[in-house]
Enzyme design. Structure first.
Site, short mmCIF file in Angstrom:
data_model
loop_
_atom_site.label_atom_id
_atom_site.label_comp_id
_atom_site.label_asym_id
_atom_site.label_seq_id
_atom_site.Cartn_x
_atom_site.Cartn_y
_atom_site.Cartn_z
N HIS A 60 -7.58 -4.36 10.17
CA HIS A 60 -7.27 -4.17 8.75
C HIS A 60 -5.96 -4.87 8.37
O HIS A 60 -5.08 -5.07 9.21
CB HIS A 60 -7.30 -2.69 8.34
CG HIS A 60 -6.15 -1.84 8.74
ND1 HIS A 60 -6.27 -0.52 9.08
CD2 HIS A 60 -4.82 -2.11 8.83
CE1 HIS A 60 -5.09 -0.02 9.36
NE2 HIS A 60 -4.20 -0.95 9.22
N ASP A 107 0.83 -1.21 0.00
CA ASP A 107 0.00 0.00 0.00
C ASP A 107 0.86 1.25 0.00
O ASP A 107 2.08 1.20 0.19
CB ASP A 107 -0.96 -0.01 1.21
CG ASP A 107 -0.29 -0.40 2.52
OD1 ASP A 107 0.96 -0.41 2.56
OD2 ASP A 107 -1.00 -0.68 3.48
C1 GLP Z 1 -0.68 0.56 8.51
C2 GLP Z 1 -0.35 -0.32 7.31
C3 GLP Z 1 -0.58 -1.77 7.58
C4 GLP Z 1 0.03 -2.17 8.90
C5 GLP Z 1 -0.60 -1.37 10.00
C6 GLP Z 1 -0.07 -1.72 11.37
O1 GLP Z 1 -1.99 0.96 8.57
N1 GLP Z 1 -1.08 0.07 6.17
O2 GLP Z 1 -0.04 -2.55 6.52
O3 GLP Z 1 -0.15 -3.55 9.13
O4 GLP Z 1 -0.34 0.00 9.76
O5 GLP Z 1 1.11 -1.03 11.61
P1 GLP Z 1 2.07 -1.29 12.84
O6 GLP Z 1 2.90 -2.47 12.47
O7 GLP Z 1 2.92 -0.05 12.94
O8 GLP Z 1 1.23 -1.51 14.03
#
Ligand code: GLP
Length: 232
Positions: free
Chosen positions: A135, A72
């Site tokens: 998500h 993304d």
């Molecule tokens: C963002 C990304 C995701 C990721 C999520 C969690 O929203 N688009 O791909 O999994 O954050 O991030 P973190 O690993 O910093 O908790």
């Protein structure tokens, strides 16, 4: 579905070792008989940073045949914006390792991203984190199972969660391009990692609860080559 618990360091080491095994095997076959190039699906966020650190110091693997597809990207940030996912990948991985080609979904050509992935033979290994609302990539609650790469309006929850990386919540983009659930489910192998106590409940709900668009990660229960890790 078994959730494997281990230290963050061990999980990152295991996943990066498996990635290197795959890349070495594919690269060898590619040289001998024109087999498809290794392809990796890459995630951003704090969770995969340890995997990228491990990969960056693996000296016995040559990634120069490997193709990467990021999950993304924010809409409206250019690639050198410090909070863009392009910049994140340069900082944590691409300055350390040379890949054959690196792709990100973008608004122009969003409809072609899945075809591009298929043209390279599909994703061999997909790394995934999970948001606190369940998500995956930027597939927010309500995203249908058959979704392909698309432009998405980010939810209040995600904007709030991700605002920690920006000077203020107003600076967080309101839209992103993201691989869809179907795009992700097509990966041949998936490693889902949740790090931190604040992710425990949503991970359990996603893996043991109902399969529903309200928890996009729950669709992963239907993947036949998924490994799930929890580190606190
Ligand atoms: C963002 C990304 C995701 C990721 C999520 C969690 O929203 N688009 O791909 O999994 O954050 O991030 P973190 O690993 O910093 O908790």
């Amino acid at each position: 579905m078994r959730i494997r618990s281990n230290t963050y360091q061990k999980v990152c080491h295991l996943i990066s070792s498996n990635i290197c095994d795959l890349v070495r095997r594919h690269s060898a076959l590619y040289l001998v008989k024109g087999y498809e190039k290794p392809t990796l699906g890459l995630a951003t966020g704090s969770t995969p940073i340890g995997i990228y650190q491990e990969l960056s110091i693996m000296k016995n693997t040559n990634f120069s045949d490997t193709i990467t597809f990021n999950l993304d990207e924010y809409v409206g940030l250019n690639g050198w914006h410090p909070q863009s996912y392009n910049y994140f990948m340069y900082k944590h991985l691409f300055t350390n390792l040379t890949f054959k080609k690196r792709f990100f979904p973008s608004v122009n050509g969003v409809d072609l991203y899945d075809d591009l992935i298929e043209a390279y033979g599909g994703i061999d290994i997909q790394i995934l984190g999970i948001g606190t609302n369940g998500h995956i990539a930027f597939n927010e609650p309500g995203t249908p199972r058959e979704s392909k790469t698309h432009v998405v309006d980010l939810t209040e929850n995600t904007i709030k969660d991700n605002s920690r990386f920006f000077d203020s919540i107003e600076d967080v983009p309101k839209q992103a391009t993201t691989m869809g659930i179907e795009s992700i489910m097509r990966a041949k192998r998936i490693y889902l990692v949740a790090q931190g106590k604040h992710k425990k409940d949503i991970l359990e709900k996603a893996m043991y609860g109902d399969i529903t668009p309200e928890v996009p990660a729950s669709f992963l229960q239907e993947h036949d080559n998924l490994k799930v890790f929890y580190c606190d």
